[in-house]
Design a protein around this motif. Structure first.
Motif, PDB file in Angstrom:
ATOM      1  N   ALA A 248       0.865  -1.189   0.000  1.00 57.76           N
ATOM      2  CA  ALA A 248       0.000   0.000   0.000  1.00 57.76           C
ATOM      3  C   ALA A 248       0.892   1.226   0.000  1.00 57.76           C
ATOM      4  O   ALA A 248       2.100   1.142   0.261  1.00 57.76           O
ATOM      5  CB  ALA A 248      -0.927  -0.003   1.212  1.00 57.76           C
ATOM      6  N   ARG A 249       0.307   2.369  -0.291  1.00 61.54           N
ATOM      7  CA  ARG A 249       1.083   3.605  -0.253  1.00 61.54           C
ATOM      8  C   ARG A 249       0.210   4.748   0.243  1.00 61.54           C
ATOM      9  O   ARG A 249      -1.009   4.754   0.056  1.00 61.54           O
ATOM     10  CB  ARG A 249       1.656   3.942  -1.629  1.00 61.54           C
ATOM     11  N   VAL A 250       0.857   5.715   0.885  1.00 64.15           N
ATOM     12  CA  VAL A 250       0.210   6.973   1.259  1.00 64.15           C
ATOM     13  C   VAL A 250       1.189   8.094   0.933  1.00 64.15           C
ATOM     14  O   VAL A 250       2.404   7.890   0.892  1.00 64.15           O
ATOM     15  CB  VAL A 250      -0.174   7.027   2.758  1.00 64.15           C
ATOM     16  N   CYS A 251       0.673   9.267   0.689  1.00 63.69           N
ATOM     17  CA  CYS A 251       1.522  10.426   0.366  1.00 63.69           C
ATOM     18  C   CYS A 251       2.059  11.051   1.649  1.00 63.69           C
ATOM     19  O   CYS A 251       1.329  11.200   2.641  1.00 63.69           O
ATOM     20  CB  CYS A 251       0.729  11.467  -0.413  1.00 63.69           C
ATOM     21  N   SER A 268      -5.041   9.453   0.415  1.00 60.22           N
ATOM     22  CA  SER A 268      -4.206   8.950  -0.680  1.00 60.22           C
ATOM     23  C   SER A 268      -3.952   7.450  -0.594  1.00 60.22           C
ATOM     24  O   SER A 268      -3.180   6.902  -1.380  1.00 60.22           O
ATOM     25  CB  SER A 268      -2.859   9.691  -0.683  1.00 60.22           C
ATOM     26  N   PHE A 269      -4.601   6.764   0.340  1.00 52.63           N
ATOM     27  CA  PHE A 269      -4.332   5.340   0.549  1.00 52.63           C
ATOM     28  C   PHE A 269      -4.804   4.508  -0.647  1.00 52.63           C
ATOM     29  O   PHE A 269      -5.957   4.592  -1.070  1.00 52.63           O
ATOM     30  CB  PHE A 269      -5.035   4.848   1.825  1.00 52.63           C
ATOM     31  N   LEU A 270      -3.891   3.701  -1.188  1.00 51.93           N
ATOM     32  CA  LEU A 270      -4.215   2.713  -2.212  1.00 51.93           C
ATOM     33  C   LEU A 270      -3.466   1.430  -1.869  1.00 51.93           C
ATOM     34  O   LEU A 270      -2.404   1.466  -1.262  1.00 51.93           O
ATOM     35  CB  LEU A 270      -3.794   3.192  -3.608  1.00 51.93           C
ATOM     36  N   LYS A 271      -4.014   0.302  -2.288  1.00 49.56           N
ATOM     37  CA  LYS A 271      -3.333  -0.965  -2.040  1.00 49.56           C
ATOM     38  C   LYS A 271      -3.426  -1.852  -3.273  1.00 49.56           C
ATOM     39  O   LYS A 271      -4.332  -1.708  -4.103  1.00 49.56           O
ATOM     40  CB  LYS A 271      -3.910  -1.683  -0.816  1.00 49.56           C
ATOM     41  N   ALA A 272      -2.450  -2.767  -3.398  1.00 52.40           N
ATOM     42  CA  ALA A 272      -2.432  -3.703  -4.516  1.00 52.40           C
ATOM     43  C   ALA A 272      -1.884  -5.038  -4.025  1.00 52.40           C
ATOM     44  O   ALA A 272      -1.171  -5.105  -3.018  1.00 52.40           O
ATOM     45  CB  ALA A 272      -1.568  -3.167  -5.653  1.00 52.40           C
ATOM     46  N   ARG A 273      -2.223  -6.079  -4.749  1.00 53.11           N
ATOM     47  CA  ARG A 273      -1.735  -7.408  -4.377  1.00 53.11           C
ATOM     48  C   ARG A 273      -0.293  -7.570  -4.835  1.00 53.11           C
ATOM     49  O   ARG A 273       0.066  -7.246  -5.965  1.00 53.11           O
ATOM     50  CB  ARG A 273      -2.609  -8.498  -5.002  1.00 53.11           C
ATOM     51  N   LEU A 274       0.538  -8.082  -3.950  1.00 55.42           N
ATOM     52  CA  LEU A 274       1.945  -8.336  -4.226  1.00 55.42           C
ATOM     53  C   LEU A 274       2.089  -9.821  -4.559  1.00 55.42           C
ATOM     54  O   LEU A 274       1.826 -10.684  -3.719  1.00 55.42           O
ATOM     55  CB  LEU A 274       2.782  -7.972  -2.994  1.00 55.42           C
ATOM     56  N   PRO A 368     -10.256   1.288  -2.684  1.00 58.45           N
ATOM     57  CA  PRO A 368      -8.816   1.567  -2.588  1.00 58.45           C
ATOM     58  C   PRO A 368      -7.930   0.524  -3.274  1.00 58.45           C
ATOM     59  O   PRO A 368      -6.728   0.752  -3.431  1.00 58.45           O
ATOM     60  CB  PRO A 368      -8.571   1.556  -1.081  1.00 58.45           C
ATOM     61  N   GLU A 369      -8.497  -0.618  -3.685  1.00 54.48           N
ATOM     62  CA  GLU A 369      -7.670  -1.700  -4.223  1.00 54.48           C
ATOM     63  C   GLU A 369      -7.540  -1.622  -5.740  1.00 54.48           C
ATOM     64  O   GLU A 369      -8.516  -1.387  -6.449  1.00 54.48           O
ATOM     65  CB  GLU A 369      -8.246  -3.062  -3.827  1.00 54.48           C
ATOM     66  N   MET A 370      -6.326  -1.864  -6.217  1.00 54.52           N
ATOM     67  CA  MET A 370      -6.060  -1.903  -7.647  1.00 54.52           C
ATOM     68  C   MET A 370      -6.511  -3.242  -8.235  1.00 54.52           C
ATOM     69  O   MET A 370      -6.380  -4.291  -7.593  1.00 54.52           O
ATOM     70  CB  MET A 370      -4.569  -1.720  -7.920  1.00 54.52           C
ATOM     71  N   THR A 371      -7.013  -3.193  -9.460  1.00 52.92           N
ATOM     72  CA  THR A 371      -7.421  -4.426 -10.131  1.00 52.92           C
ATOM     73  C   THR A 371      -6.203  -5.264 -10.504  1.00 52.92           C
ATOM     74  O   THR A 371      -6.184  -6.487 -10.314  1.00 52.92           O
ATOM     75  CB  THR A 371      -8.224  -4.107 -11.411  1.00 52.92           C
ATOM     76  N   GLU A 372      -5.176  -4.626 -11.048  1.00 58.34           N
ATOM     77  CA  GLU A 372      -3.978  -5.346 -11.490  1.00 58.34           C
ATOM     78  C   GLU A 372      -3.069  -5.655 -10.303  1.00 58.34           C
ATOM     79  O   GLU A 372      -3.060  -4.940  -9.307  1.00 58.34           O
ATOM     80  CB  GLU A 372      -3.223  -4.516 -12.531  1.00 58.34           C
TER      81      GLU A 372
END
Length: 661
Positions: A248-251, A268-274, A368-372
């Motif tokens: 995840a990331r925040v500014c 600004s919180f977003l998260k993605a699967r690693l 907040p989650e990315m599809t890719e």
């Protein structure tokens, strides 16, 4: 094979114990998936704890050479060169005197340099507390100036999940908000900026692994803090893994939403699967264990080394770059959202986040989650897979004699070992395995890249592991080059820490780089590129052995990537591996068994004689032969336990030999 298995069953349980236990962690000869070299370095020197520690935490800043250790009820500052105590501070609480039950200690869980002081937090008998420690006037010890409630920074007990990070005078932390370990979230907790925290629905029972600030010197307003964690999988089907690994990331400039909407929440919180595994087979290592971030001058090139475990008892290392991670956050669609994406794009860094449009903040709140997914550099497979249970990772960058930079992975096992793994091209090489402790796992470790040392903490001791262990490859130029250790090069002084002009071949270990004058004398009957050790041919160990008794020969294993064999005249026999020795077993001495023997190793094009023996016949009266039948000599500097095992094996082989005959 059936005969061998049958004979094994016939033997006593004592044989099974002796034969099985000590072979458990011994690498297989000739396999590139095992360490090339084994060494013992059972914690010589260092700092010994007076009382064993259940948990310890380090703060080590290589530039300032300040090294702080937090344990139960104390913080100490150590000299990392000779491990004498420079400063010691007791953090026992007054409540401990009245403690009747439950955890009564103050286990230190956080040590950070924060706003020009040492910031320390601990469990404080289930009442997390933090202290600011300043140097006293004489600069010889610390004194407490202020104390704070530590909830949200330190866990209530040391076994609960937590992490902390300081960035330009701000403190970021993740720790439970209640004693049962729930309400765990990543927050900006103190400093010059507004305190902000997470929306509860963003994560599900998370385990935070690491957080890292990636600096952008040319664009500081766009700097982000990356959070690596795993969380419970919302898919509860039997075939689904219970954990999902995330980034995840925040500014850094995020101040939260407006007073009317999402105040004090990350906008600004977003998260993605690693992802780490085999995408084509849909087979993944989903349990993130540890993270090491190797920062680069250009933020795009900053690397993330991630250590994963799996449900099938394997571990893997996957490598990512911040550029790859940013590519997903900047361009992926949002999972579950199929409408037009508002502007500015959710997750964008803006200095005045309180003025962001509600549509943008609502997207962050609800999607907040990315599809890719974030795939690794090697994509189709992890960089490194092992059956070892690794628990911690660090990565050092080394400039070799060819002036190229190579990365060395330092992996800690749950049994007190350190594996040194070379990253050179797409194929990993396990340079060595060093046993640092037989009694405890590694609790904490910090890399000092400048001094090329790894500081390692155990429950009973803190010690230093020297990464430049060149003396272990000092028998010849070929031995030094075959090690492919970028810390070491062959010079006129032997195998020494790397210097410009030293002889190395890190990429493939070809010994052709060794000059003719430095190559060993060639062996008669072998090709010119195959060499042997410089030992004279007549340097051999002589044993006088009677007929009709079992006997064994032994030579040490110098490289587990080599293939060993025994040569006796024109007859070549394979090596029987026993621990770190290569054996040749003779069930019953006969006339044809006497003569010269050579233990020969071959690794790539390098062939050498490791040991030579000469067996001569010992004449003894016939009536004494029966008494000598199992009198197997153990006079070749072998450990008594090894000798005991060999006795059993020889007896077994004699029995099998008789049946087959």
């Amino acid at each position: 094979m059936p005969v061998f298995v049958l004979m094994y069953i016939w033997l006593t349980g004592d044989f099974q114990t002796i034969f099985g236990v000590n072979l458990k962690d011994t690498p297989t000869l000739g396999s590139k998936n095992t360490p090339r070299l084994l060494s013992e370095d059972i914690m010589s020197g260092g700092f010994e704890h007076q009382v064993h520690q259940n948990h310890s935490v380090f703060l080590y800043q290589g530039d300032s050479e300040e090294f702080y250790v937090g344990g139960t009820d104390f913080v100490i500052k150590l000299d990392v060169d000779d491990y004498h105590i420079i400063e010691k501070y007791s953090l026992k609480t007054t409540q401990q005197k009245q403690c009747q039950k439950g955890p009564c200690e103050n286990v230190i869980t956080v040590i950070e340099k924060f706003q020009d002081s040492l910031f320390v937090c601990g469990t404080n008998r289930l009442k997390p507390q933090c202290w600011t420690l300043f140097p006293s006037v004489n600069n010889q010890s610390h004194e407490i100036v202020e104390s704070y409630v530590g909830i949200g920074i330190s866990p209530f007990v040391y076994t609960q999940n937590s992490l902390s990070l300081t960035v330009e005078g701000d403190l970021y932390a993740a720790a439970p908000l209640d004693a049962d370990g729930r309400s765990l979230q990543f927050r900006r907790k103190a400093g010059s900026r507004t305190n902000v925290w997470m929306y509860d629905n963003w994560v599900s029972e998370p385990t935070f692994i690491s957080a890292s600030w990636v600096e952008r010197k040319d664009d500081p307003d766009n700097e982000k803090i990356y959070i690596f964690f795993r969380e419970k999988n919302s898919d509860h089907s039997p075939e689904a893994d219970p954990w999902i690994s995330r980034v995840a990331r925040v500014c850094k400039v995020d101040e939260g939403g407006s007073k009317r909407f999402f105040q004090n929440m990350w906008t600004s919180f977003l998260k993605a699967r690693l992802v780490c595994g085999f995408p084509e087979e849909s087979l993944y290592f989903n349990r993130l264990q540890d993270i090491y971030v190797m920062h680069a001058e250009n933020w795009h090139d900053t690397r993330v080394y991630a250590l994963f475990t799996s449900s099938w008892n394997s571990t893997a290392v996957c490598i990512y770059t911040i550029e790859m991670i940013e590519e997903i956050f900047e361009n992926s669609t949002f999972k579950g959202y199929d409408k037009d994406i508002p502007q500015p794009r959710p997750g964008t860094c803006v200095k005045k986040s309180k003025g962001l449009p509600r549509a943008t903040v609502s997207m962050v709140k609800d999607y907040p989650e990315m599809t890719e997914w974030v795939h690794s550099l090697h994509y189709t497979a992890p960089f490194y897979i092992s059956s070892n249970n690794y628990t911690k990772i660090a990565v050092d960058r080394v400039q070799a004699a060819d002036q190229r930079l190579y990365n060395i992975l330092l992996l800690a096992t749950d049994s007190g070992k350190i594996h040194k793994v070379l990253e050179a091209g797409s194929e990993p090489l396990i340079i060595s395995q060093t046993q640092l402790s037989n009694s405890s796992a590694i609790q904490a470790m910090k890399l000092d890249s400048k001094k090329k040392k790894l500081v390692v903490g155990f429950s009973d001791k803190i010690t230093t592991f020297d990464l430049q262990r060149c003396q272990e490859y000092n028998t010849s130029c070929a031995d030094c080059v075959l090690a492919r250790d970028p810390y070491c090069a062959w010079t006129t002084s032997g195998c020494t820490p790397t210097v410009t002009g030293g002889i190395q071949n890190i990429m493939n270990g070809e010994i052709s780089v060794c000059s003719t004058t430095e190559k060993e004398s060639q062996r008669v009957g072998r090709t010119k590129r195959e060499t042997v050790s410089p030992s004279p041919l007549n340097l051999r160990t002589v044993h006088s052995v009677p007929q009709n008794v079992p006997f064994y020969l032994s030579c040490p294993i110098d490289s587990y990537h080599a293939v060993y064999s025994w040569e006796h005249g024109s007859h070549i026999s394979p090596c029987l591996q026993m621990l770190s020795n290569c054996l040749h077993l003779i069930p019953s001495m006969a006339p044809e068994n006497y003569g010269d023997y050579e233990c020969v190793s071959k690794e790539k094009d390098y062939i050498r004689v490791v040991k030579r023996y000469q067996l001569t016949e010992q004449r003894i009266p016939e009536e004494k032969i029966d008494n000598q039948r199992y009198n197997i000599p153990c006079t070749m500097n072998d450990a008594s336990a090894l000798c005991h095992q060999i006795v059993w094996i020889v007896i077994l082989q004699v029995a099998v030999w008789r049946i087959l005959r």
